[in-house]
Scaffold this active site. Sequence first.
Site, PDB file in Angstrom:
ATOM      1  N   ASP A   1       0.821  -1.214   0.000  1.00 27.03           N
ATOM      2  CA  ASP A   1       0.000   0.000   0.000  1.00 27.03           C
ATOM      3  C   ASP A   1       0.855   1.264   0.000  1.00 27.03           C
ATOM      4  O   ASP A   1       1.959   1.277   0.562  1.00 27.03           O
ATOM      5  CB  ASP A   1      -0.945  -0.017   1.217  1.00 27.03           C
ATOM      6  CG  ASP A   1      -2.153   0.884   1.029  1.00 27.03           C
ATOM      7  OD1 ASP A   1      -2.410   1.320  -0.115  1.00 27.03           O
ATOM      8  OD2 ASP A   1      -2.841   1.165   2.028  1.00 27.03           O
TER       9      ASP A   1
ATOM     10  N   HIS B   1       2.977   2.451  -8.989  1.00 24.42           N
ATOM     11  CA  HIS B   1       2.787   1.003  -9.153  1.00 24.42           C
ATOM     12  C   HIS B   1       4.020   0.377  -9.813  1.00 24.42           C
ATOM     13  O   HIS B   1       4.419  -0.734  -9.470  1.00 24.42           O
ATOM     14  CB  HIS B   1       1.535   0.717  -9.991  1.00 24.42           C
ATOM     15  CG  HIS B   1       0.266   1.181  -9.333  1.00 24.42           C
ATOM     16  ND1 HIS B   1      -0.014   0.923  -8.012  1.00 24.42           N
ATOM     17  CD2 HIS B   1      -0.795   1.891  -9.807  1.00 24.42           C
ATOM     18  CE1 HIS B   1      -1.197   1.448  -7.694  1.00 24.42           C
ATOM     19  NE2 HIS B   1      -1.687   2.044  -8.770  1.00 24.42           N
TER      20      HIS B   1
ATOM     21  N   LEU C   1      10.704 -20.907  -1.804  1.00 27.59           N
ATOM     22  CA  LEU C   1       9.642 -20.015  -1.326  1.00 27.59           C
ATOM     23  C   LEU C   1       8.358 -20.188  -2.136  1.00 27.59           C
ATOM     24  O   LEU C   1       8.398 -20.245  -3.365  1.00 27.59           O
ATOM     25  CB  LEU C   1      10.136 -18.566  -1.450  1.00 27.59           C
ATOM     26  CG  LEU C   1       9.155 -17.457  -1.082  1.00 27.59           C
ATOM     27  CD1 LEU C   1       8.877 -17.446   0.419  1.00 27.59           C
ATOM     28  CD2 LEU C   1       9.697 -16.092  -1.517  1.00 27.59           C
TER      29      LEU C   1
ATOM     30  N   ARG D   1      -5.514  -0.922   8.738  1.00 32.08           N
ATOM     31  CA  ARG D   1      -6.703  -1.742   8.467  1.00 32.08           C
ATOM     32  C   ARG D   1      -6.341  -2.935   7.594  1.00 32.08           C
ATOM     33  O   ARG D   1      -5.258  -3.012   7.037  1.00 32.08           O
ATOM     34  CB  ARG D   1      -7.804  -0.899   7.831  1.00 32.08           C
ATOM     35  CG  ARG D   1      -7.411  -0.174   6.548  1.00 32.08           C
ATOM     36  CD  ARG D   1      -8.603   0.570   5.930  1.00 32.08           C
ATOM     37  NE  ARG D   1      -8.166   1.390   4.814  1.00 32.08           N
ATOM     38  CZ  ARG D   1      -7.914   2.702   4.889  1.00 32.08           C
ATOM     39  NH1 ARG D   1      -8.046   3.343   6.036  1.00 32.08           N
ATOM     40  NH2 ARG D   1      -7.504   3.352   3.816  1.00 32.08           N
TER      41      ARG D   1
HETATM   42  C1  IPE Z   1      -5.883  -2.864  -0.263  1.00 34.06           C
HETATM   43  O1  IPE Z   1      -5.387  -1.594  -0.516  1.00 34.06           O
HETATM   44  C2  IPE Z   1      -5.764  -3.707  -1.477  1.00 34.06           C
HETATM   45  C3  IPE Z   1      -4.401  -4.003  -1.881  1.00 34.06           C
HETATM   46  C4  IPE Z   1      -3.327  -3.677  -1.240  1.00 34.06           C
HETATM   47  C5  IPE Z   1      -4.264  -4.762  -3.089  1.00 34.06           C
HETATM   48  P1  IPE Z   1      -6.349  -0.365  -0.878  1.00 34.06           P
HETATM   49  O2  IPE Z   1      -5.472   0.824  -0.970  1.00 34.06           O
HETATM   50  O3  IPE Z   1      -7.174  -0.697  -2.045  1.00 34.06           O
HETATM   51  O4  IPE Z   1      -7.287  -0.329   0.408  1.00 34.06           O
HETATM   52  P2  IPE Z   1      -8.117   0.845   1.077  1.00 34.06           P
HETATM   53  O5  IPE Z   1      -9.069   1.321   0.031  1.00 34.06           O
HETATM   54  O6  IPE Z   1      -7.167   1.912   1.474  1.00 34.06           O
HETATM   55  O7  IPE Z   1      -8.763   0.208   2.254  1.00 34.06           O
HETATM   56  C1  IPE Z   2      -1.263  -0.245  -3.402  1.00 37.20           C
HETATM   57  O1  IPE Z   2      -1.099   1.118  -3.503  1.00 37.20           O
HETATM   58  C2  IPE Z   2      -1.419  -0.961  -4.710  1.00 37.20           C
HETATM   59  C3  IPE Z   2      -2.775  -1.430  -4.997  1.00 37.20           C
HETATM   60  C4  IPE Z   2      -3.804  -1.356  -4.198  1.00 37.20           C
HETATM   61  C5  IPE Z   2      -2.979  -2.037  -6.293  1.00 37.20           C
HETATM   62  P1  IPE Z   2      -2.324   2.104  -3.664  1.00 37.20           P
HETATM   63  O2  IPE Z   2      -2.611   2.245  -5.117  1.00 37.20           O
HETATM   64  O3  IPE Z   2      -3.467   1.692  -2.830  1.00 37.20           O
HETATM   65  O4  IPE Z   2      -1.705   3.454  -3.117  1.00 37.20           O
HETATM   66  P2  IPE Z   2      -2.434   4.571  -2.268  1.00 37.20           P
HETATM   67  O5  IPE Z   2      -3.039   3.903  -1.084  1.00 37.20           O
HETATM   68  O6  IPE Z   2      -3.473   5.194  -3.152  1.00 37.20           O
HETATM   69  O7  IPE Z   2      -1.353   5.517  -1.893  1.00 37.20           O
HETATM   70 MG    MG Z   3      -4.082   2.155  -0.953  1.00 37.93          MG
END
Ligand code: IPE
Ligand code: IPE
Ligand code: MG
Length: 233
Positions: free
Chosen positions: A12, A29, A124, A186
């Site tokens: 995240d 990403h 792994l 979370r």
């Molecule tokens: C959770 O992250 C899903 C993944 C890491 C793949 P999100 O960024 O989508 O989750 P929320 O919306 O902050 O809960």
């Molecule tokens: C995690 O990073 C990757 C995926 C959920 C695919 P985010 O894209 O959720 O990044 P933030 O939370 O918006 O910074």
């Molecule tokens: Mg996120």
Amino acid sequence: MVKINHLGIIVDGNGRWAKEKGLNRSMGHKRGAEVLKDIILYLNREKLVNYLSLYVFSTENFDRPQEEVNYLMELFLKWFKTVEKEYTQENIKVYFSGRKEYLRSDIVDAMILLEEKTKNNTGLVVNFCLSYGGRAEIVDATKKIVNKVINNELNIEDIDEKLFSQNLYHNLPDIDFLIRTSGENRISNFMLWQISYAEFYFPKTYFPDFNLDEVKKAFEEYAKRDRRFGRVK
Ligand code: IPE
Ligand code: IPE
Ligand code: MG
């Protein structure tokens, strides 16, 4: 360093990392995927983990802007199509967890092929949770079990926690340590069945900055935890 049997990572902060640098979210990403690839190789080579579950795309993430979803799908496709030789050399075995029916057929084909080609590897186990939801996994396991009961392959009395685990996407051990980067505290629907006794760790670092030093810090944190599983020591 202490070994972790099953490590989970909720990837995240890619979007916020990019935004803070004035970049498009997709660049977060891209960088995140590079960091993740390094972490996989490191954990495998150092034999620090037996099972690694990675939350890389949730069932809810399909509701993001189409452009971002498309970018991520292309990133996954390229990854899964090109990594077979390296993972075989490194002895890494790949699993996928999630609802394949929501994914493009070219991606599903690449996933099935990669699972098949790495199935005899003994290092792994990397479990990519893609198009994944924890509740969806529990619902899908329930359907499998009910079908077996209807077909007289199973008696209701045989249903217990062990059997339930065996009917999930993969029969993995419980998660011991769960890392979620970016400071969010979370679970966001990740492996709800498997985290029942997991230790949680929420570093503030955005995933694209979660380098090997950060990984080592996480292992140090895990070593300090006192796991009691409801018992008295
Ligand atoms: C959770 O992250 C899903 C993944 C890491 C793949 P999100 O960024 O989508 O989750 P929320 O919306 O902050 O809960
Ligand atoms: C995690 O990073 C990757 C995926 C959920 C695919 P985010 O894209 O959720 O990044 P933030 O939370 O918006 O910074
Ligand atoms: Mg996120």
